[in-house]
Each structure stands twice: as structure tokens, then as C-alpha cells.
Write a protein that holds these residues in place. Structure first.
Motif, PDB file in Angstrom:
ATOM      1  N   ILE A  69       0.857  -1.195   0.000  1.00 52.30           N
ATOM      2  CA  ILE A  69       0.000   0.000   0.000  1.00 52.30           C
ATOM      3  C   ILE A  69       0.883   1.233   0.000  1.00 52.30           C
ATOM      4  O   ILE A  69       1.870   1.310   0.734  1.00 52.30           O
ATOM      5  CB  ILE A  69      -0.936  -0.007   1.231  1.00 52.30           C
ATOM      6  N   LYS A  70       0.510   2.196  -0.815  1.00 54.44           N
ATOM      7  CA  LYS A  70       1.245   3.448  -0.929  1.00 54.44           C
ATOM      8  C   LYS A  70       0.507   4.538  -0.166  1.00 54.44           C
ATOM      9  O   LYS A  70      -0.714   4.674  -0.285  1.00 54.44           O
ATOM     10  CB  LYS A  70       1.341   3.792  -2.423  1.00 54.44           C
ATOM     11  N   LEU A  71       1.245   5.288   0.645  1.00 51.75           N
ATOM     12  CA  LEU A  71       0.698   6.485   1.291  1.00 51.75           C
ATOM     13  C   LEU A  71       1.234   7.675   0.520  1.00 51.75           C
ATOM     14  O   LEU A  71       2.458   7.817   0.362  1.00 51.75           O
ATOM     15  CB  LEU A  71       1.140   6.572   2.757  1.00 51.75           C
ATOM     16  N   ASN A  72       0.326   8.516   0.018  1.00 49.88           N
ATOM     17  CA  ASN A  72       0.794   9.652  -0.765  1.00 49.88           C
ATOM     18  C   ASN A  72      -0.017  10.908  -0.478  1.00 49.88           C
ATOM     19  O   ASN A  72      -1.018  10.893   0.240  1.00 49.88           O
ATOM     20  CB  ASN A  72       0.796   9.327  -2.261  1.00 49.88           C
ATOM     21  N   HIS A  73       0.458  11.980  -1.062  1.00 50.39           N
ATOM     22  CA  HIS A  73      -0.154  13.297  -0.935  1.00 50.39           C
ATOM     23  C   HIS A  73       0.150  14.017  -2.249  1.00 50.39           C
ATOM     24  O   HIS A  73       1.169  13.754  -2.876  1.00 50.39           O
ATOM     25  CB  HIS A  73       0.478  14.022   0.258  1.00 50.39           C
ATOM     26  N   TYR A  74      -0.733  14.893  -2.662  1.00 50.45           N
ATOM     27  CA  TYR A  74      -0.485  15.702  -3.861  1.00 50.45           C
ATOM     28  C   TYR A  74      -0.315  17.147  -3.436  1.00 50.45           C
ATOM     29  O   TYR A  74      -1.138  17.680  -2.684  1.00 50.45           O
ATOM     30  CB  TYR A  74      -1.651  15.562  -4.853  1.00 50.45           C
ATOM     31  N   ASN A  75       0.772  17.777  -3.931  1.00 51.72           N
ATOM     32  CA  ASN A  75       0.996  19.180  -3.559  1.00 51.72           C
ATOM     33  C   ASN A  75       0.086  20.099  -4.368  1.00 51.72           C
ATOM     34  O   ASN A  75      -0.710  19.651  -5.198  1.00 51.72           O
ATOM     35  CB  ASN A  75       2.477  19.559  -3.671  1.00 51.72           C
ATOM     36  N   GLU A  76       0.203  21.401  -4.142  1.00 47.16           N
ATOM     37  CA  GLU A  76      -0.685  22.374  -4.805  1.00 47.16           C
ATOM     38  C   GLU A  76      -0.545  22.386  -6.326  1.00 47.16           C
ATOM     39  O   GLU A  76      -1.445  22.819  -7.036  1.00 47.16           O
ATOM     40  CB  GLU A  76      -0.472  23.784  -4.228  1.00 47.16           C
ATOM     41  N   ASP A  77       0.594  21.859  -6.836  1.00 44.65           N
ATOM     42  CA  ASP A  77       0.785  21.766  -8.282  1.00 44.65           C
ATOM     43  C   ASP A  77       0.314  20.423  -8.843  1.00 44.65           C
ATOM     44  O   ASP A  77       0.471  20.147 -10.027  1.00 44.65           O
ATOM     45  CB  ASP A  77       2.269  21.957  -8.632  1.00 44.65           C
ATOM     46  N   GLY A  78      -0.231  19.572  -7.972  1.00 44.48           N
ATOM     47  CA  GLY A  78      -0.706  18.263  -8.410  1.00 44.48           C
ATOM     48  C   GLY A  78       0.383  17.208  -8.483  1.00 44.48           C
ATOM     49  O   GLY A  78       0.151  16.102  -8.957  1.00 44.48           O
ATOM     50  N   LYS A  79       1.590  17.530  -8.007  1.00 49.60           N
ATOM     51  CA  LYS A  79       2.686  16.568  -8.041  1.00 49.60           C
ATOM     52  C   LYS A  79       2.560  15.608  -6.857  1.00 49.60           C
ATOM     53  O   LYS A  79       2.326  16.021  -5.731  1.00 49.60           O
ATOM     54  CB  LYS A  79       4.029  17.298  -7.982  1.00 49.60           C
ATOM     55  N   GLU A  80       2.723  14.325  -7.148  1.00 50.13           N
ATOM     56  CA  GLU A  80       2.608  13.308  -6.109  1.00 50.13           C
ATOM     57  C   GLU A  80       3.856  13.282  -5.236  1.00 50.13           C
ATOM     58  O   GLU A  80       4.980  13.292  -5.737  1.00 50.13           O
ATOM     59  CB  GLU A  80       2.408  11.930  -6.738  1.00 50.13           C
ATOM     60  N   LEU A  81       3.631  13.203  -3.944  1.00 48.45           N
ATOM     61  CA  LEU A  81       4.703  12.984  -2.982  1.00 48.45           C
ATOM     62  C   LEU A  81       4.382  11.675  -2.275  1.00 48.45           C
ATOM     63  O   LEU A  81       3.348  11.559  -1.611  1.00 48.45           O
ATOM     64  CB  LEU A  81       4.788  14.131  -1.966  1.00 48.45           C
ATOM     65  N   ILE A  82       5.233  10.662  -2.447  1.00 43.86           N
ATOM     66  CA  ILE A  82       5.031   9.377  -1.795  1.00 43.86           C
ATOM     67  C   ILE A  82       5.678   9.453  -0.421  1.00 43.86           C
ATOM     68  O   ILE A  82       6.863   9.746  -0.294  1.00 43.86           O
ATOM     69  CB  ILE A  82       5.637   8.229  -2.622  1.00 43.86           C
TER      70      ILE A  82
END
Length: 198
Positions: free
Chosen positions: A42-55
Motif C-alpha cells: 500500500i502506498k501512502l501519498n499526498h499531492y501538492n498544490e501543483d498536483g505533483k505526487e509525494l510518496i
């Protein structure tokens, strides 16, 4: 394995099969279940304000998923997504709390696990503030290996692509590729069939 599967089942956990890319929970949703991985990742991620994924992490078999949020009244700060065909045990929050209340050793084990995760998160945060890519990458790879029982050199196959390492460290893929080659020459890691071992 964090909590014995049979114990979880005896408290009402259910097995759930997830297809790749299945969203288990989304950022800002309310935690309602304890999840433990039976197979898959399972991947935990977040998307920054530019839509770039940060895993933020890739979790493997035997690990729990954001269990710390079951102890506080906050929403999830991340998304949890099945990375591949995955099976989880899913236990409602109230039953999870009852399990901990009735099993002191499990409660202590969870506290130890949470303390270890917090420690390694501090190390990751410190490494990711470095301007040196090798420090960031070593920190990210070390964090991934921290989930493994075998800490001997080159025993851990890193479950990340070069792109995913770039997402975790906020580096460009080209920088990651170059730096990994340098780290191999320095003996920090080995590359076998394009897989990274630390």
C-alpha cells in the motif's frame, strides 16, 4: 506481523481484497478502521498544490496503515492506495480499541511500533532538508529498510522505482539515477537486475 491475524479475526476483522490503484482512504477522511496488510503493498501519498505526487511510504505485508490516527480525533493527512493486488484485514475502530484494552502486550507492541515509526520519520525529515541528493536518497532507502526484520547489508530489496524515489525525496529522476550509481560505487547499495539492495 504487527497483530496476529487470528486475533484480529476473533475481534471481528474482515479480509478485503483490493485491486491495484484502489483507494482505501483519502486525505481529509475520518479514520474508521484498523488496516493490516496480509499480502501486497500500500502506498501512502499526498499531492501538492501543483498536483505533483509525494510518496510518503510504501507499506508491505504485516504492516498496519496509519493506525496512529485511531488514537486522536484528526482526519487522514494522506491517501492510502493499493500498490498492487493487495489483501488487508479491516477491523472497526471500536473493536480495535477493545482489542488493545483486553491485550496489554499488543498495546505495548503497538506503542513500540509507533515510536519506531516516529523516530524514522524524524530522520527522514532531517534528511529531506539536505541539499545533497545522496543524503536524501540514503535517508529514504534507510526508512524503507527500517520496516524489515533483516538489517544486514544488501539484505533488503528496495520496493521502489527510481521515479518513486524521486517522488519521496523531491528530486528529479535523472538526479536519482546518477546518485544511485554513485552510491553503488561507494558500496552503500548494490544493483542486481535493476533492483536496488541495501
Amino acid at each position: 506481523m504487527l497483530i496476529d491475524e487470528q486475533l484480529l479475526l476473533s475481534y471481528g476483522a474482515e479480509l478485503e481484497d483490493l485491486r491495484p490503484s484502489y483507494v482505501i482512504f483519502e486525505e481529509n477522511s475520518v479514520p474508521k478502521y484498523y488496516y493490516q496488510i496480509v499480502k501486497g503493498r500500500i502506498k501512502l501519498n499526498h499531492y501538492n498544490e501543483d498536483g505533483k505526487e509525494l510518496i510518503l511510504a510504501i507499506l508491505n505485508k504485516g504492516l498496519s496503515v496509519c493506525e496512529l490516527l485511531l488514537f486522536i480525533d484528526e482526519t487522514y493527512p494522506v491517501n492510502a492506495i493499493a500498490f498492487e493486488e493487495t489483501t488487508v484485514l479491516k477491523l472497526p475502530k471500536n473493536d480495535f480499541v477493545r482489542l488493545l484494552d483486553e491485550n496489554q502486550q499488543i498495546s505495548r507492541d503497538i506503542n513500540k511500533f509507533l515510536s519506531e515509526r516516529l523516530y524514522y520519520k524524524y530522520i527522514m525529515l532531517e534528511n529531506n532538508t539536505s541539499l545533497r541528493p545522496e543524503v536524501r536518497i540514503k535517508g529514504a532507502l534507510g526508512y524503507q529498510k527500517s520496516f524489515s526484520n533483516d538489517q544486514s547489508k544488501y539484505s533488503f530489496e528496495v520496493p521502489l522505482t527510481r521515479q518513486q524515489i524521486a517522488s519521496i525525496t523531491a528530486l528529479r529522476v535523472e538526479t536519482v539515477i546518477r546518485t544511485i550509481k554513485k552510491l553503488e560505487k561507494a558500496g552503500f547499495l548494490k544493483i542486481i537486475n535493476r533492483k536496488i539492495y541495501i
